[in-house]
Design a protein around this motif. Sequence first.
Motif, PDB file in Angstrom:
ATOM      1  N   SER A  57     -78.248  27.448   9.739  1.00 33.36           N
ATOM      2  CA  SER A  57     -79.015  27.377  10.981  1.00 33.36           C
ATOM      3  C   SER A  57     -78.605  26.150  11.814  1.00 33.36           C
ATOM      4  O   SER A  57     -78.405  26.249  13.027  1.00 33.36           O
ATOM      5  N   LEU A  58     -78.444  24.996  11.153  1.00 36.08           N
ATOM      6  CA  LEU A  58     -78.061  23.787  11.892  1.00 36.08           C
ATOM      7  C   LEU A  58     -76.604  23.871  12.385  1.00 36.08           C
ATOM      8  O   LEU A  58     -76.263  23.365  13.455  1.00 36.08           O
ATOM      9  N   SER A  59     -75.755  24.535  11.596  1.00 38.55           N
ATOM     10  CA  SER A  59     -74.341  24.686  11.995  1.00 38.55           C
ATOM     11  C   SER A  59     -74.242  25.397  13.341  1.00 38.55           C
ATOM     12  O   SER A  59     -73.346  25.107  14.148  1.00 38.55           O
ATOM     13  N   GLN A  60     -75.168  26.346  13.569  1.00 41.28           N
ATOM     14  CA  GLN A  60     -75.108  27.113  14.820  1.00 41.28           C
ATOM     15  C   GLN A  60     -75.412  26.246  16.036  1.00 41.28           C
ATOM     16  O   GLN A  60     -75.099  26.614  17.165  1.00 41.28           O
ATOM     17  N   LYS A  61     -76.029  25.099  15.787  1.00 40.32           N
ATOM     18  CA  LYS A  61     -76.421  24.246  16.922  1.00 40.32           C
ATOM     19  C   LYS A  61     -75.377  23.172  17.244  1.00 40.32           C
ATOM     20  O   LYS A  61     -75.532  22.431  18.216  1.00 40.32           O
ATOM     21  N   VAL A  62     -74.353  23.031  16.411  1.00 40.52           N
ATOM     22  CA  VAL A  62     -73.373  21.954  16.632  1.00 40.52           C
ATOM     23  C   VAL A  62     -72.509  22.306  17.839  1.00 40.52           C
ATOM     24  O   VAL A  62     -71.924  23.392  17.888  1.00 40.52           O
ATOM     25  N   PRO A  63     -72.438  21.421  18.857  1.00 40.20           N
ATOM     26  CA  PRO A  63     -71.634  21.748  20.037  1.00 40.20           C
ATOM     27  C   PRO A  63     -70.131  21.622  19.783  1.00 40.20           C
ATOM     28  O   PRO A  63     -69.574  20.524  19.796  1.00 40.20           O
ATOM     29  N   PHE A  64     -69.484  22.758  19.508  1.00 43.16           N
ATOM     30  CA  PHE A  64     -68.028  22.820  19.466  1.00 43.16           C
ATOM     31  C   PHE A  64     -67.570  23.042  20.907  1.00 43.16           C
ATOM     32  O   PHE A  64     -68.211  23.800  21.635  1.00 43.16           O
ATOM     33  N   GLY A  65     -66.469  22.432  21.348  1.00 40.07           N
ATOM     34  CA  GLY A  65     -66.069  22.669  22.729  1.00 40.07           C
ATOM     35  C   GLY A  65     -64.918  21.810  23.190  1.00 40.07           C
ATOM     36  O   GLY A  65     -64.179  21.230  22.378  1.00 40.07           O
ATOM     37  N   ASP A  66     -64.783  21.737  24.523  1.00 41.98           N
ATOM     38  CA  ASP A  66     -63.716  20.946  25.153  1.00 41.98           C
ATOM     39  C   ASP A  66     -63.911  19.478  24.762  1.00 41.98           C
ATOM     40  O   ASP A  66     -64.959  18.895  25.041  1.00 41.98           O
ATOM     41  N   PRO A  67     -62.912  18.872  24.133  1.00 45.29           N
ATOM     42  CA  PRO A  67     -63.080  17.479  23.693  1.00 45.29           C
ATOM     43  C   PRO A  67     -63.342  16.502  24.833  1.00 45.29           C
ATOM     44  O   PRO A  67     -63.871  15.416  24.590  1.00 45.29           O
ATOM     45  N   LEU A  68     -62.983  16.877  26.064  1.00 47.02           N
ATOM     46  CA  LEU A  68     -63.230  15.962  27.186  1.00 47.02           C
ATOM     47  C   LEU A  68     -64.668  16.055  27.701  1.00 47.02           C
ATOM     48  O   LEU A  68     -65.086  15.224  28.507  1.00 47.02           O
ATOM     49  N   ASP A  69     -65.426  17.036  27.238  1.00 43.02           N
ATOM     50  CA  ASP A  69     -66.826  17.162  27.642  1.00 43.02           C
ATOM     51  C   ASP A  69     -67.662  16.168  26.825  1.00 43.02           C
ATOM     52  O   ASP A  69     -67.643  16.208  25.597  1.00 43.02           O
ATOM     53  N   PRO A  70     -68.396  15.296  27.499  1.00 40.60           N
ATOM     54  CA  PRO A  70     -69.148  14.271  26.754  1.00 40.60           C
ATOM     55  C   PRO A  70     -70.187  14.853  25.793  1.00 40.60           C
ATOM     56  O   PRO A  70     -70.624  14.179  24.866  1.00 40.60           O
ATOM     57  N   GLU A  71     -70.591  16.120  26.009  1.00 42.30           N
ATOM     58  CA  GLU A  71     -71.594  16.739  25.120  1.00 42.30           C
ATOM     59  C   GLU A  71     -70.969  17.288  23.833  1.00 42.30           C
ATOM     60  O   GLU A  71     -71.680  17.599  22.880  1.00 42.30           O
TER      61      GLU A  71
END
Length: 505
Positions: free
Chosen positions: A323-337
Amino acid sequence: MSQHDLTLIVGKNAPRDEINRVRHLIDGAWTDGNGEVFERHSPAHGTPVSLISKGNANDASDAIAAARCAFERGVWSDLSGKERATLLLKVADLIDENRPRIARLEVLESGKPISQALGEIEGAADIWRYAASLARTLHGDSHNSLGRDMLGIVLKEPIGVVSIITPWNFPFLIASQKIPFALAAGCTCVVKPSELTPSTTAILGELLIEAGLPAGVVNIVNGFGDPVGSVLTTDPRVDMVSFTGSTAVGKTIEKAAGDTLKKVSSELGGKNPQVLFADADLDSAIDAIVFGIYFNAGECCNSGSRIIVHEDILDEVISRVVSLSQKVPFGDPLDPETKVGAIIHDGHQQKINGYVREAVAAGAKIEIGGAPIQIDGLPGAFYGPTVVSGLTPDMPIASEEVFGPVLSVLTFRTMDEVISLVNDASYGLSAGVWSENIHTCLEFARRAQAGTVWTNTWMDGFPELPFGGVKESGQGRELGRYGLEEFLEVKTVQMRIGRTRANWI
Ligand code: NDP
């Protein structure tokens, strides 16, 4: 020649950065060496980031000659601890001033998220400051109880010329776990960064020059393990090799350096377990598990890549981790989030996926993930958060370093059983235990074969505390006082007081 004299703008959907020109630093001057170059592209965005001089054996040899000459002339080793510390502190300030620039290049070459990179550069500056404190407190021993007519002194001296070979997962941080300690000890260095992530090591070279480091004290040669790394580990003018990377290359280096009996300090792989007893504080433990496996996309020697869970809490742990894994923000490394960025390159992505596919074929269950993912149309390699259960300890996914965001789940019932699971591994870098019972934590900490044991936490680190592994996770320590000792040689001086020596003949 300056470090930056090439300006090219990349395509409109890409980060609009200049291409960073990375040259060798030899004897205080930036040089193209033999003239060959290669390119590094952003693993997330696919765009060119750097154009790098590709060193050959001659370039490596020239750098070693410069380091040897600087050491023999005493331009650095003869300075006082105060003078060395002053320069290291200046470098720390310059790192702080250049933090955004260093972090951005770290992101573009490694794929790690910008928020994390900024934190690493800040941490690196702190390590330089800590090493400066060691430069001023460096001392040996005296023996005043050898008899009335005898005084013994143990001197600590710089070991000499050190080859420093670093990997791609924490380029600036790992360089900063080695170079300032070598400098605090009075050594001179030749540094070879990974060919995938050389830019920030070159910036460090610039900052060292700006801080006033004498020519030849730190030299940087870019290029590949073969031939540059090979020369750095075999040349008789080198006294020590400090290496971080894979266990396989670590063993190669040990053998190569053995012919000239160089000291080798190595920080290698790990298959680090987090052990959850039935009384663990799961609110904290689940977050630490998710952090431990997805931090740096799992491309981390300290990755908490296997959890060993008491059978009574297995179902709850798996469901909460998923459940927590689904919330981890994977994404563009240049995005501060973003908290998890790109995998270092396609080949490595395939290696990660190969471990997962092999486990599935052997009957493992994928609780979440298990495949590459697409991020906002970016062309780079991204791997989804993955949890795999139903494993036996001998499966490659449960015993080898996957180096990706892939968590292996194993189970246990008793302390003896879990200790044998932990200690059966060929690796011994770090281990963690979660229990509300201090006796359980302490028994585990004492019996686990690992360089670091965390109790009710994971992957905390401080410049003051030594870090390194046992067994196939390496030899020697970085950070702390022990990190300085690695770069020191011991000399014994015995002094007779008065003419008390009885003649032999
Ligand atoms: P390597 O261990 O192959 O490389 C680390 C460094 O050693 C690089 O600078 C590399 O140069 C250099 N090197 C390679 N061969 C030699 C040699 N014969 N003599 C001297 N230096 C050499 O790591 P990789 O980058 O290839 O990653 C492979 C695997 O290693 C990963 O999948 C991961 O499992 C593990 N790894 C572990 C790390 C850790 O922190 N424990 C860090 C990085 C990787 P170059 O690559 O430029 O040719």
